[in-house]
Scaffold this motif. Structure first.
Motif, PDB file in Angstrom:
ATOM      1  N   PRO A   1      -7.106  21.145   6.734  1.00 49.96           N
ATOM      2  CA  PRO A   1      -7.988  19.981   6.877  1.00 49.96           C
ATOM      3  C   PRO A   1      -9.306  20.138   6.116  1.00 49.96           C
ATOM      4  CG  PRO A   1      -6.974  20.504   8.975  1.00 49.96           C
ATOM      5  CD  PRO A   1      -6.593  21.598   8.038  1.00 49.96           C
ATOM      6  N   ASP A   2      -9.840  21.360   6.059  1.00 50.85           N
ATOM      7  CA  ASP A   2     -11.105  21.575   5.346  1.00 50.85           C
ATOM      8  C   ASP A   2     -10.979  21.276   3.856  1.00 50.85           C
ATOM      9  OD1 ASP A   2     -12.433  22.308   7.624  1.00 50.85           O
ATOM     10  OD2 ASP A   2     -12.103  24.452   7.364  1.00 50.85           O
ATOM     11  N   GLU A   3      -9.762  21.426   3.308  1.00 50.51           N
ATOM     12  CA  GLU A   3      -9.555  21.111   1.894  1.00 50.51           C
ATOM     13  C   GLU A   3      -9.446  19.607   1.664  1.00 50.51           C
ATOM     14  OE1 GLU A   3      -7.170  24.720  -0.106  1.00 50.51           O
ATOM     15  OE2 GLU A   3      -6.146  23.856   1.634  1.00 50.51           O
ATOM     16  N   TYR A   4      -8.958  18.880   2.663  1.00 48.95           N
ATOM     17  CA  TYR A   4      -8.819  17.426   2.534  1.00 48.95           C
ATOM     18  C   TYR A   4     -10.137  16.679   2.746  1.00 48.95           C
ATOM     19  CZ  TYR A   4      -3.684  17.408   2.423  1.00 48.95           C
ATOM     20  OH  TYR A   4      -2.373  17.571   2.064  1.00 48.95           O
ATOM     21  N   ARG A   5     -10.946  17.144   3.688  1.00 45.63           N
ATOM     22  CA  ARG A   5     -12.083  16.339   4.144  1.00 45.63           C
ATOM     23  C   ARG A   5     -13.051  15.934   3.041  1.00 45.63           C
ATOM     24  NH1 ARG A   5     -11.971  20.182   9.076  1.00 45.63           N
ATOM     25  NH2 ARG A   5     -10.719  18.977  10.566  1.00 45.63           N
ATOM     26  N   PRO A   6     -13.454  16.836   2.126  1.00 45.61           N
ATOM     27  CA  PRO A   6     -14.380  16.392   1.075  1.00 45.61           C
ATOM     28  C   PRO A   6     -13.795  15.306   0.180  1.00 45.61           C
ATOM     29  CG  PRO A   6     -14.249  18.795   1.158  1.00 45.61           C
ATOM     30  CD  PRO A   6     -13.163  18.274   2.029  1.00 45.61           C
ATOM     31  N   ILE A   7     -12.490  15.382  -0.085  1.00 45.10           N
ATOM     32  CA  ILE A   7     -11.845  14.387  -0.939  1.00 45.10           C
ATOM     33  C   ILE A   7     -11.776  13.047  -0.214  1.00 45.10           C
ATOM     34  CG2 ILE A   7      -9.754  13.818  -2.223  1.00 45.10           C
ATOM     35  CD1 ILE A   7     -11.377  16.209  -3.304  1.00 45.10           C
ATOM     36  N   MET A   8     -11.447  13.065   1.081  1.00 40.93           N
ATOM     37  CA  MET A   8     -11.402  11.824   1.866  1.00 40.93           C
ATOM     38  C   MET A   8     -12.788  11.167   1.878  1.00 40.93           C
ATOM     39  SD  MET A   8      -8.280  11.710   2.872  1.00 40.93           S
ATOM     40  CE  MET A   8      -6.909  12.805   3.184  1.00 40.93           C
ATOM     41  N   LYS A   9     -13.796  11.977   2.121  1.00 40.06           N
ATOM     42  CA  LYS A   9     -15.162  11.447   2.193  1.00 40.06           C
ATOM     43  C   LYS A   9     -15.562  10.827   0.864  1.00 40.06           C
ATOM     44  CE  LYS A   9     -19.848  12.786   3.554  1.00 40.06           C
ATOM     45  NZ  LYS A   9     -20.715  13.917   4.030  1.00 40.06           N
ATOM     46  N   TRP A  10     -15.210  11.488  -0.231  1.00 39.03           N
ATOM     47  CA  TRP A  10     -15.570  10.949  -1.539  1.00 39.03           C
ATOM     48  C   TRP A  10     -14.825   9.644  -1.815  1.00 39.03           C
ATOM     49  CZ3 TRP A  10     -13.705   9.241  -6.098  1.00 39.03           C
ATOM     50  CH2 TRP A  10     -14.622   9.112  -7.147  1.00 39.03           C
ATOM     51  N   LEU A  11     -13.524   9.602  -1.540  1.00 38.82           N
ATOM     52  CA  LEU A  11     -12.745   8.391  -1.786  1.00 38.82           C
ATOM     53  C   LEU A  11     -13.279   7.216  -0.974  1.00 38.82           C
ATOM     54  CD1 LEU A  11      -9.097   9.819  -1.859  1.00 38.82           C
ATOM     55  CD2 LEU A  11     -10.368   8.885  -3.803  1.00 38.82           C
TER      56      LEU A  11
ATOM     57  N   PRO B   1     -13.574   1.427  -4.278  1.00 38.35           N
ATOM     58  CA  PRO B   1     -13.386   0.172  -3.548  1.00 38.35           C
ATOM     59  C   PRO B   1     -12.180   0.268  -2.621  1.00 38.35           C
ATOM     60  CG  PRO B   1     -12.666  -0.056  -5.830  1.00 38.35           C
ATOM     61  CD  PRO B   1     -13.339   1.279  -5.728  1.00 38.35           C
ATOM     62  N   THR B   2     -12.156  -0.557  -1.606  1.00 38.10           N
ATOM     63  CA  THR B   2     -11.078  -0.493  -0.615  1.00 38.10           C
ATOM     64  C   THR B   2      -9.724  -0.868  -1.206  1.00 38.10           C
ATOM     65  OG1 THR B   2     -11.594  -2.748   0.093  1.00 38.10           O
ATOM     66  CG2 THR B   2     -12.608  -0.942   1.333  1.00 38.10           C
ATOM     67  N   ASN B   3      -9.725  -1.582  -2.332  1.00 38.96           N
ATOM     68  CA  ASN B   3      -8.453  -1.954  -2.956  1.00 38.96           C
ATOM     69  C   ASN B   3      -8.056  -0.998  -4.079  1.00 38.96           C
ATOM     70  OD1 ASN B   3     -10.384  -2.679  -4.797  1.00 38.96           O
ATOM     71  ND2 ASN B   3      -9.472  -4.667  -5.317  1.00 38.96           N
ATOM     72  N   ALA B   4      -8.706   0.177  -4.144  1.00 42.08           N
ATOM     73  CA  ALA B   4      -8.371   1.170  -5.163  1.00 42.08           C
ATOM     74  C   ALA B   4      -6.967   1.710  -4.934  1.00 42.08           C
ATOM     75  CB  ALA B   4      -9.384   2.308  -5.143  1.00 42.08           C
ATOM     76  N   VAL B   5      -6.307   2.111  -6.027  1.00 40.92           N
ATOM     77  CA  VAL B   5      -4.955   2.666  -5.971  1.00 40.92           C
ATOM     78  C   VAL B   5      -5.019   4.131  -6.365  1.00 40.92           C
ATOM     79  CG1 VAL B   5      -2.600   2.496  -6.856  1.00 40.92           C
ATOM     80  CG2 VAL B   5      -3.979   0.421  -6.542  1.00 40.92           C
TER      81      VAL B   5
ATOM     82  N   THR C   1      -7.799   6.944   4.391  1.00 34.65           N
ATOM     83  CA  THR C   1      -8.746   6.140   3.606  1.00 34.65           C
ATOM     84  C   THR C   1      -8.312   4.693   3.490  1.00 34.65           C
ATOM     85  OG1 THR C   1      -7.708   6.492   1.436  1.00 34.65           O
ATOM     86  CG2 THR C   1      -9.222   8.204   2.220  1.00 34.65           C
ATOM     87  N   GLY C   2      -7.025   4.417   3.733  1.00 38.37           N
ATOM     88  CA  GLY C   2      -6.526   3.056   3.574  1.00 38.37           C
ATOM     89  C   GLY C   2      -6.292   2.660   2.136  1.00 38.37           C
ATOM     90  N   ARG C   3      -6.532   3.563   1.168  1.00 36.60           N
ATOM     91  CA  ARG C   3      -6.280   3.241  -0.237  1.00 36.60           C
ATOM     92  C   ARG C   3      -4.786   3.262  -0.517  1.00 36.60           C
ATOM     93  NH1 ARG C   3     -11.298   3.093   1.541  1.00 36.60           N
ATOM     94  NH2 ARG C   3     -12.904   3.173  -0.082  1.00 36.60           N
TER      95      ARG C   3
ATOM     96  N   ASP D   1       0.795  -1.220   0.000  1.00 40.33           N
ATOM     97  CA  ASP D   1       0.000   0.000   0.000  1.00 40.33           C
ATOM     98  C   ASP D   1       0.832   1.276   0.000  1.00 40.33           C
ATOM     99  OD1 ASP D   1      -2.269  -1.537  -0.001  1.00 40.33           O
ATOM    100  OD2 ASP D   1      -2.628  -1.360   2.162  1.00 40.33           O
ATOM    101  N   VAL D   2       2.062   1.214   0.487  1.00 36.73           N
ATOM    102  CA  VAL D   2       2.836   2.445   0.664  1.00 36.73           C
ATOM    103  C   VAL D   2       3.541   2.890  -0.609  1.00 36.73           C
ATOM    104  CG1 VAL D   2       3.213   2.042   3.121  1.00 36.73           C
ATOM    105  CG2 VAL D   2       4.880   1.206   1.468  1.00 36.73           C
ATOM    106  N   GLN D   3       3.766   1.981  -1.543  1.00 42.89           N
ATOM    107  CA  GLN D   3       4.530   2.312  -2.750  1.00 42.89           C
ATOM    108  C   GLN D   3       4.084   1.383  -3.877  1.00 42.89           C
ATOM    109  OE1 GLN D   3       8.738   3.256  -2.007  1.00 42.89           O
ATOM    110  NE2 GLN D   3       9.270   2.128  -3.854  1.00 42.89           N
ATOM    111  N   TYR D   4       2.781   1.355  -4.094  1.00 45.81           N
ATOM    112  CA  TYR D   4       2.196   0.434  -5.063  1.00 45.81           C
ATOM    113  C   TYR D   4       2.826   0.634  -6.455  1.00 45.81           C
ATOM    114  CZ  TYR D   4      -1.480  -2.362  -7.223  1.00 45.81           C
ATOM    115  OH  TYR D   4      -2.172  -3.339  -7.889  1.00 45.81           O
ATOM    116  N   PRO D   5       3.097  -0.453  -7.196  1.00 46.93           N
ATOM    117  CA  PRO D   5       2.785  -1.862  -6.931  1.00 46.93           C
ATOM    118  C   PRO D   5       3.919  -2.629  -6.253  1.00 46.93           C
ATOM    119  CG  PRO D   5       3.492  -1.617  -9.186  1.00 46.93           C
ATOM    120  CD  PRO D   5       3.556  -0.241  -8.584  1.00 46.93           C
ATOM    121  N   ASP D   6       4.946  -1.914  -5.754  1.00 46.61           N
ATOM    122  CA  ASP D   6       6.060  -2.601  -5.089  1.00 46.61           C
ATOM    123  C   ASP D   6       5.596  -3.238  -3.786  1.00 46.61           C
ATOM    124  OD1 ASP D   6       7.469  -1.447  -7.127  1.00 46.61           O
ATOM    125  OD2 ASP D   6       8.407   0.090  -5.884  1.00 46.61           O
TER     126      ASP D   6
END
Length: 591
Positions: free
Chosen positions: A451-461, A466-470, A485-487, A74-79
């Motif tokens: 944080p206000d700029e990040y929150r809408p994007i986090m919510k949308w993602l 899907p949880t396995n999105a890159v 988000t765990g993506r 997850d940290v350096q996909y696809p490695d």
């Protein structure tokens, strides 16, 4: 007053200074208008968000699940990355485990991001005790340690980066570095096996916590070499060298990065051999030079760790070449130097920064360096520390980040004046009082996205992918998306290996090239979504365009221009959502 009672009294005074320092930092952090104790999103950015993600992992996963970090995609996909070997995660383990264990005891706990900030402030301020013991070891009196601590807590380097960034590896490593110096000084003075082993263990812990620890060891080693070759004073400390060498082989992350054959360690081996042979100054110089040359040659042949520090070496080389002035034409800098020469941390310090960061510790430390150097027997440790502090001055000039080292060294050196003529005592006291009076508790500005700029994007993602999105995004924002988000992400700002630096260069070439080029890049690394941010079009010497050597007018058909101004013309990317700073695009797959 007995020595033990005097020590306890002085430690009580230092404890008060420690509490004040923690209060200073937490007050500045919690007063910031971007701080939200109820919502973690956007509080940590870039490297800090990367560290925060690891800390959350240790807070939520039992020990038997920690093996997941040895095969992390997850940290350096696809490695597939072995986080234990690739990254220094020693800082994150204690905070995560402590939160988990405290929760099991059903004790009232704040939200995890608030807990992390308190932990960070409490741990980083332990450097005050290190400064006390370092000054005490060097100058032989507890009161010098108290005044060194008082001088240090008012310096911007003691709190500034912690307050602005919240969770950096240096916050955990610098107390370890200072205690490593304490026991190294004691080992040089008394040559006791216990002090040598403790010094090596603290250096190992600091090395495993923060990769830049090597750049503190290096000037200290150079100082020891200069004092030895100039004066023949450095005593043999074999247990220190053996323990340190063995530890760099045993500790996984240090073994993976081949620290045992780093230039610093090669220099240490050569110095140890010269001291052991002890054949006079001329012979010592020949022995040291010969062994250092041979070991560095072997090191160059054996190193296979992706050139972790090529960007740091290039930065310093070209800073010297251009006398600290970044050229207007980015083509005059190689990629590695251009990559790191950015932002506040690695910019060249203007001369006014020495007063802003060191205040009275600067001139007092300079006076101390001139008056405290000694030819007396047993002055080896103090002479080495003086040279070490002076060597930190050009490093701090070349990279503002290095003031975090020069700050504590200058405070310790300045406090040494209290051992001189009696009239230095009121001068040092007045300097400490003046610096403390000049402190303010106002928040420091944080330059990253709010944080206000990040929150809408986090919510949308979280709600639409899907949880396995890159996710493909900029190097500073990607760790934020991963942490909240765990993506999986493709880019990040951990530049200690050549692969991610080369990937970043490839990304910049692609986004300032055609849409076809950027589409090929996105597909090459398996991106499902691209989060564009307005920073790709910013122009200036701190911009991504400077790094990509794209400072002139951009082709109106380049990918960055299309994402920003004409998303309807995109063929391979579908617009999904946007706010003022970010826009999310889905990477289209061939039918």
């Amino acid at each position: 007053m007995t020595s033990w009672r005097r020590l306890i009294t002085c430690l009580a005074a230092v404890s008060v200074l420690y509490a004040f320092h923690v209060h200073l930092k937490t007050t500045k952090i919690f007063a910031n208008p971007t701080w939200d104790a109820r919502d973690e999103v956007g509080q940590f950015w870039s490297e800090a968000a990367f560290q925060y993600r690891f800390a959350k992992f240790f807070a939520t996963h039992p020990v038997n699940e920690w093996g997941q970090l040895s095969r992390d995609r997850d940290v350096q996909y696809p490695d597939t990355i072995n986080d234990w070997a690739e990254f220094t995660v020693a800082m994150e383990v204690p905070v995560g485990v402590l939160y988990r264990l405290t929760g099991r005891l059903a004790l009232p706990l704040p939200r995890f991001h608030v807990f992390v900030v308190w932990y960070d402030c409490l741990i980083s301020s332990l450097s005050i005790f290190g400064v006390f013991f370092l000054a005490r070891a060097l100058w032989g009196k507890e009161k010098t340690g108290v005044f060194a601590s008082a001088l240090y807590i008012a310096l911007y380097p003691s709190y500034g980066r912690t307050v602005k960034n919240l969770f950096l590896r240096e916050d955990f490593a610098i107390p370890l570095i200072i205690f490593a110096l304490v026991f190294t000084v004691r080992a040089i003075q008394e040559q006791k096996k216990r002090d040598q082993i403790l010094a090596a263990l603290f250096w190992l812990a600091a090395l495993a916590s923060w990769h830049l620890t090597q750049f503190v060891m290096a000037p200290f080693l150079v100082a020891a070499v200069l004092v030895y070759l100039g004066r023949g004073e450095t005593p043999p400390i074999p247990w220190f060298v053996l323990t340190l060498a063995a530890g760099t082989v045993v500790v996984p992350v240090l073994r993976a990065k081949q620290v045992f054959f780093s230039p610093t360690m090669c220099g240490l081996y050569a110095l140890a051999l010269a001291v052991w042979i002890n054949g006079g100054r001329k012979r010592a110089t020949l022995v040291f030079a010969g062994w250092a040359t041979a070991l560095l040659a072997v090191s160059a042949l054996m190193q296979r760790s992706y050139g972790e520090y090529a960007h740091v070496y290039d930065l310093f080389l070209y800073k010297l070449r251009f006398l600290g002035q970044r050229p207007i034409d980015p083509a005059r800098l190689p990629w590695e130097a251009r990559l790191l020469w950015e932002g506040g941390a690695f910019n060249t310090a203007p001369w006014g920064e020495f007063w802003r960061s060191l205040m009275w510790c600067g001139p007092l430390g300079l006076i101390a360096a001139m008056t405290l150097a000694s030819r007396k027997q047993g002055a080896c440790a103090t002479n080495i520390f003086i040279v070490f502090t002076l060597l930190l001055v050009p490093l701090a000039w070349m990279a503002l980040r290095c003031f975090v080292f020069l700050g504590f060294a200058a405070a310790v050196l300045a406090a040494g004046l209290m051992t001189r003529h009696f009239w230095w005592k009121p001068i040092v006291f007045a300097a400490a009082v003046w610096q403390l009076v000049m402190l303010n508790f106002q928040p420091l500005e944080r330059s990253q996205a709010s944080p206000d700029e990040y929150r809408p994007i986090m919510k949308w993602l979280e709600g639409h992918t899907p949880t396995n999105a890159v996710v493909l995004a900029s190097i500073g924002d990607s760790p934020v998306f991963l942490a909240h988000t765990g993506r999986a992400i493709i880019m990040h700002s951990k530049f200690e290996n050549q692969r991610i630096r080369d990937r970043y260069r490839e990304m910049l070439e692609a986004i300032y090239g055609s849409e076809d080029q950027f589409n090929q890049f996105a597909h090459k690394y398996g991106a499902d979504y691209f989060v564009y941010d307005a920073g790709f079009l910013y122009e200036g010497m701190e911009s991504r365009r400077y790094k990509a050597d794209k400072m002139g007018p951009l082709d109106p058909n380049c990918a960055a221009e299309l994402f920003q101004n004409q998303p309807e013309r995109l063929r391979y990317f579908k617009f999904e959502t946007a706010n003022g700073r970010f826009a999310v695009f889905r990477v289209m797959r061939a039918e």
